[in-house]
Design an enzyme around this catalytic site. Structure first.
Site, PDB file in Angstrom:
ATOM      1  N   HIS A 279     112.892  57.041  33.996  1.00 14.46           N
ATOM      2  CA  HIS A 279     113.617  56.419  32.718  1.00 14.46           C
ATOM      3  C   HIS A 279     112.698  56.729  31.666  1.00 14.46           C
ATOM      4  CE1 HIS A 279     116.082  53.628  31.076  1.00 14.46           C
ATOM      5  NE2 HIS A 279     115.312  52.700  31.344  1.00 14.46           N
TER       6      HIS A 279
ATOM      7  N   SER B 253     115.824  52.264  26.577  1.00 13.28           N
ATOM      8  CA  SER B 253     116.694  51.573  27.543  1.00 13.28           C
ATOM      9  C   SER B 253     117.530  50.719  26.731  1.00 13.28           C
ATOM     10  CB  SER B 253     116.042  51.037  28.911  1.00 13.28           C
ATOM     11  OG  SER B 253     116.989  50.813  29.654  1.00 13.28           O
TER      12      SER B 253
ATOM     13  N   ASP C 233     117.470  60.997  34.056  1.00 18.37           N
ATOM     14  CA  ASP C 233     117.339  59.565  33.837  1.00 18.37           C
ATOM     15  C   ASP C 233     118.158  58.798  34.741  1.00 18.37           C
ATOM     16  OD1 ASP C 233     116.972  56.824  32.904  1.00 18.37           O
ATOM     17  OD2 ASP C 233     116.285  57.540  31.351  1.00 18.37           O
TER      18      ASP C 233
END
Length: 480
Positions: free
Chosen positions: A446, A192, A418
């Site tokens: 994710h 991320s 995602d």
């Protein structure tokens, strides 16, 4: 912008000697086979002889024939790398843990590393309850006032730190940590926001890259409001995937089709904007539209949480928001007893200095209206959530594209649906990096590594351990 940052880094590197340990790491056991230490770094990398701060570091020594260290970061910004590394046995495969010391660190401003603080727990409760999809002048005014209080609280409690919590500063800390660990090149897993940290590191120190896995990438070329708009659309895509799956489950509160179910969810959000849901947690919080939206977003991060979202929606449609509130608390790291980690405050502080935000609320209002067209359920809330940056006491700068010329091959992993880091961002980052290699995954949730795809896991492990670079554009199939 890139040229100015490069000049700063070259100056700082010349002064600090980043090829040698900046300070010794005095390791001490801290439970369950882990060792902990602190790294001393300059508060201001442009003034390496000035005030210093401590970076909290943890490692799990390699269990086999050691290659070196692998640094890990879970994202955020604001996520604790120390806590993430504590979960090393589920974060990295056994094969990788055998060959590398797993090293986590709290980036500056986060957790145990000179944390940014802005508001009391009760004030954070009040701020997070503000309606971030305002549909009246009074709600806009309340959001503006709350955002000003947030920014002012950060200045009052952490003003000295605020100019120095950006991603470039954290990347320079990471290079000092690499040197202190004795690694010639950086081996890294970032997820991320951790992909942004890794990409900026590569751009600043391309010659010190050994192997970087950037999983669930952020596109640094986008402006902050462009990032928000794209992310909001990603949540909508993930919600549609959840709903398609939901219709196959016996406890789904909707009969289908997706359009009809989305209308019911929109109706729920309109209802809770006027009449709050019941809260059985006993903490007195009113579950309005803001808490409900956070609760809806949280389980979209992980396909394994979809059954909990079905249950939460069944309850919410009956007037009970307790499960939704508990899931929202997971996202923002609100703990039992009502205390918070500093994740929310650090997230805002880093984002506000990493990007150039509009300095008045009217621009946010216009962006929210635009986002509502493409992301009607989540667009306005995601856009307005950054409003404190309009009042931030420190100016921000967007970095723009990164290319890391001359870096060793860098592996970028993207998941098709995602919710938080849309697949297009991974495509964009891999394209920007001069040595970027894209691996796609036909999945939900994710990030991709160690989420169930043996294809992704095999490619990542082989790259980290053996420096086997996958073919650019490799695409891993959907799992059952």
């Amino acid at each position: 912008m890139v040229a100015a940052l490069t000049a700063v880094v070259l100056s700082a590197t010349a002064c600090t000697g980043a090829d040698r340990p900046e300070s010794a790491l005095d390791w001490a056991g801290c439970g369950d086979g882990f060792e902990c230490a602190e790294l001393s770094v300059p508060l201001d990398h442009d003034s390496p002889g000035g005030e210093r701060i401590k970076i909290s570091v943890i490692r799990l020594p390699a269990s086999g024939d050691r290659i070196g260290s692998i640094l890990v970061n879970p994202g955020g910004p604001g996520g604790s790398g120390v806590e993430y590394a504590r979960s090393a046995r589920s974060v990295l495969s056994e094969a990788v843990r055998a060959r590398f010391d797993v090293v986590g660190f709290d980036p500056r401003g986060v957790g145990g590393s000179s944390p940014v603080r802005c508001l009391s727990s009760s004030d954070l409760d009040a701020y997070l309850a503000l309606d971030t999809s305002p549909d009246s002048p009074a709600e806009v005014t309340a959001l503006e006032e709350g955002s000003r209080r947030f920014a002012a609280g950060c200045q009052a409690r952490s003003g000295k730190l605020l100019p120095h919590v950006g991603t470039a500063d954290a990347a320079r800390d990471m290079d000092l940590l690499r040197a202190a660990l004795g690694d010639e090149g950086l081996t890294y897993l970032g997820k991320s926001y951790g992909t942004q940290l890794g990409a900026v590191y590569a751009d600043l120190f391309p010659g010190r890259v050994r192997a970087l896995v950037l999983d669930g990438a952020v596109d640094p070329s986008l402006s902050p409001l462009e990032l928000n708009a794209t992310q909001a659309h990603g949540f909508e895509v993930a919600l549609d995937a959840f709903l398609e799956n939901c219709f196959t489950a016996g406890d789904c509160p909707f009969d289908g089709p997706v359009k009809s179910a989305r209308e019911e969810i929109a109706g729920l959000l309109r209802k809770v904007d006027q009449e709050t849901l019941a809260n059985q947690n006993g903490d007195g919080r009113q579950i309005g539209e803001a808490w409900t939206t956070l609760g809806l977003i949280t389980p979209l991060y992980d396909r394994q949480s979809w059954p909990a979202l079905r249950r939460a929606l069944n309850e919410a449609l009956e007037g009970d928001g307790t499960t939704l509130l508990r899931m929202a608390d997971l996202l923002i790291d609100r703990r039992e007893g009502g205390t918070y980690s500093n994740q929310t405050e650090a997230n805002m502080a880093v984002n506000c200095v990493d990007g150039r935000f509009p300095r008045d609320s009217s621009a946010f209002a216009a962006a929210a209206r635009d986002a509502a067209g493409d992301a009607p359920l989540f667009g306005p809330s995601v856009m307005w959530s950054s409003l404190p940056c309009a009042y931030w006491p420190v100016g921000g700068e967007s970095r723009g594209k990164v290319d890391a010329p001359g870096a060793a091959p860098i592996m970028v992993v993207g998941t098709e649906r995602d919710p938080a880091t849309p697949y297009a961002w991974s495509e964009a980052l891999a394209d920007q990096l001069s040595s970027g290699v894209l691996v796609g995954f036909d999945g939900d949730g994710h990030t991709a590594y160690l989420t169930g795809s043996s294809c992704v896991d095999r490619l990542v492990d082989d790259y980290l351990i053996n420096l086997a670079v996958p073919k650019d554009g490799t695409y891993c199939p959907k799992i059952g």
